[in-house]
Write a protein that holds these residues in place. Structure first.
Motif, short mmCIF file in Angstrom:
data_model
loop_
_atom_site.label_atom_id
_atom_site.label_comp_id
_atom_site.label_asym_id
_atom_site.label_seq_id
_atom_site.Cartn_x
_atom_site.Cartn_y
_atom_site.Cartn_z
N GLY A 260 0.82 -1.21 0.00
CA GLY A 260 0.00 0.00 0.00
C GLY A 260 0.85 1.25 0.00
O GLY A 260 2.08 1.19 0.08
N ALA B 166 1.25 3.26 -2.47
CA ALA B 166 2.01 3.32 -3.73
C ALA B 166 2.03 4.74 -4.29
O ALA B 166 1.15 5.56 -3.99
N TYR C 278 1.43 6.86 -7.50
CA TYR C 278 0.75 6.74 -8.79
C TYR C 278 1.18 7.88 -9.71
O TYR C 278 1.16 9.05 -9.29
N PHE D 211 -3.76 -6.08 -0.44
CA PHE D 211 -3.49 -4.94 -1.32
C PHE D 211 -4.35 -3.75 -0.88
O PHE D 211 -5.57 -3.85 -0.84
N THR E 101 -4.90 -0.62 -2.52
CA THR E 101 -4.61 0.08 -3.78
C THR E 101 -5.91 0.56 -4.41
O THR E 101 -7.00 0.30 -3.91
#
Length: 455
Positions: free
Chosen positions: A341, A343, A345, A440, A442
């Protein structure tokens, strides 16, 4: 052999052109040759093709005569795939003649035989056999309904939906147990109702309600819903309506058009069975086809209330899957967790047209399929669908940090390390195998028209 094959192919061309008299002439010429050379399997196909022509003409009785002749020959030489196909055609014809017991007998025989063939196959061939069974299942579902045989109707719905999904859950070649009606009803409290939808690709959708003391089913035509939503579009279908519904949630949730969609779907999917669920508080919905993409909670009833304001709603693929989940024994040992997690982008830097029509959608579908088959990048496909800008999710990092405080054996991947390539690297070197849970945190996207891009 070659001449008979060519004659049969010419007959098929004429049949597709609607030149049925010529099609029968060529099929008969091919049949004569195949009989002379003793090619029984090809002869049975020629006879079945003649039956198909009579089916197209609407002479069902004559069609059944030819199919039965083809069935006798194919059975004599143990040509099981041909036998299965012919039985399915005969079942469909008896259905068209409203002779439902005969339809049920032949369709069940076809399905049993295809299942037998499927068990000895693997890979794509195994999946192809399953695809061949879908239409037979749909006819069988409708035949049981019209024959007023609700117990067998529910049983065949379970076979068509649960069996193969259950194989993946319980790692076996077949369902060990499918609950009977009494068992299903006894598992429900006074507040619960199971709603099963079937044959949503047909003109009439079957809607079933099971409570602890009642089983009832209705057939609901979709035509009134389509004509109300799309009065000037004769080609409108459920897929279009569901896509419109999902788009309305994303872009224009409070507009009058969006509210009309919610009311129409309530009238189509809930109102016909409302008398049988009015005293319930918990609905367990088993959707079918494109209904699986609908959030039933957002339907609006005649009092302008959302369905979620009246009922607690849950979803499951089938009754058998519900049983498997309910009876699954959890491993009390707290395992190791990999949490991904937080992340980073990045937006696409180039411009790609957003998909606006079926032609462009077909192009994107091919582009995505090519990328998947070559294990290439799908960035361009997502960007073409409008998924080219992703905001950072600061809450995702908090999410995995909080989880790690509960499950102490947690490894975290965050920031610039939280990438697809990193996960694939861990998969390739076997590192993922050491984790019992992978979490995840996300973005997620559902692409109804291109489900292979759902991620």
């Amino acid at each position: 052999n070659g001449l008979a094959s060519n004659l049969g192919n010419i007959g098929l061309v004429f049949s597709n052109m609607g030149e049925r008299k010529k099609a029968i002439e060529y099929y008969n010429e091919a049949l004569e040759i195949n009989r002379k050379i003793g090619n029984k399997d090809k002869a049975s196909i020629n006879i079945a093709n003649i039956g198909s022509v009579y089916k197209e003409i609407g002479d069902f009785e004559k069609a059944i005569e030819y199919y039965n002749e083809a069935l006798k020959i194919s059975e004599s030489i143990d040509a099981l795939p041909i036998v299965a196909g012919v039985l399915s055609h005969i079942g469909n014809l008896y259905y068209g003649l409203d002779q439902y017991p005969e339809a049920i007998h032949n369709l069940n025989a076809s399905i049993r035989l295809i299942e037998k063939l499927r068990q000895t196959a693997s890979g794509n061939i195994r999946r192809d056999y399953l695809a061949k069974m879908i239409l037979s299942y749909e006819y069988l579902i409708s035949a049981y309904f019209r024959n007023d045989d609700i117990p067998n109707l529910i049983g065949i719905i379970e076979q068509s939906r649960a069996k193969y999904f259950a194989e993946q859950l319980i790692r076996t070649d077949s369902m060990k147990h499918v609950s009977n009606i009494a068992q299903i009803q006894s598992s429900l409290s006074d507040d619960q109702a199971i709603i099963i939808y079937a044959n949503t690709s047909w003109a009439n959708t079957i809607e079933l309600v099971i409570t602890n003391d009642t089983i009832v089913g209705v057939e609901v035509p979709i035509s009134s819903t389509m004509s109300s939503l799309y009065p000037n579009n004769e080609d409108a279908n459920l897929r279009l309506a569901v896509t419109s519904y999902r788009n309305s949630i994303n872009c224009c949730n409070q507009t009058e058009n969006a509210k009309e969609l919610r009311r129409e779907f309530f009238d189509y999917l809930i109102a016909p069975i409302e008398p049988y669920i009015k005293n319930k508080t918990d609905l367990i919905i088993i959707p079918d086809g494109y209904l699986g993409f609908l959030p039933f909670e957002t339907f609006i009833d005649k009092d302008n209330q959302y369905l979620i304001e009246t009922y607690n709603i849950s979803y499951v693929q089938s009754i058998s899957i519900r049983d498997i989940i309910k009876n699954r024994k959890s491993n009390k040992r707290v395992g190791t967790l990999l949490a991904i997690g937080g992340a980073v982008y990045n937006s696409q830097t180039y411009y790609i047209d957003i998909v606006e029509n079926e032609k462009m959608l077909a192009y994107v579908q091919k582009m995505a399929s090519d990328s998947i088959s070559t294990r290439g990048s799908l960035r361009e496909s997502y960007a073409s669908l409008g998924f080219d800008k992703w905001a950072n999710l600061p809450g995702a990092l908090n999410e995995i940090n909080n989880i790690s405080e509960i499950i102490l054996k947690t490894d975290k991947i965050t920031g610039h390390d939280a990438t697809e390539s990193k996960i694939k690297e861990l998969s390739s070197n076997g590192e993922l195998l050491k984790y019992d849970i992978i979490h995840f945190a996300t973005h997620g996207v559902v692409v109804a028209d291109l489900p292979q891009l759902t991620a």
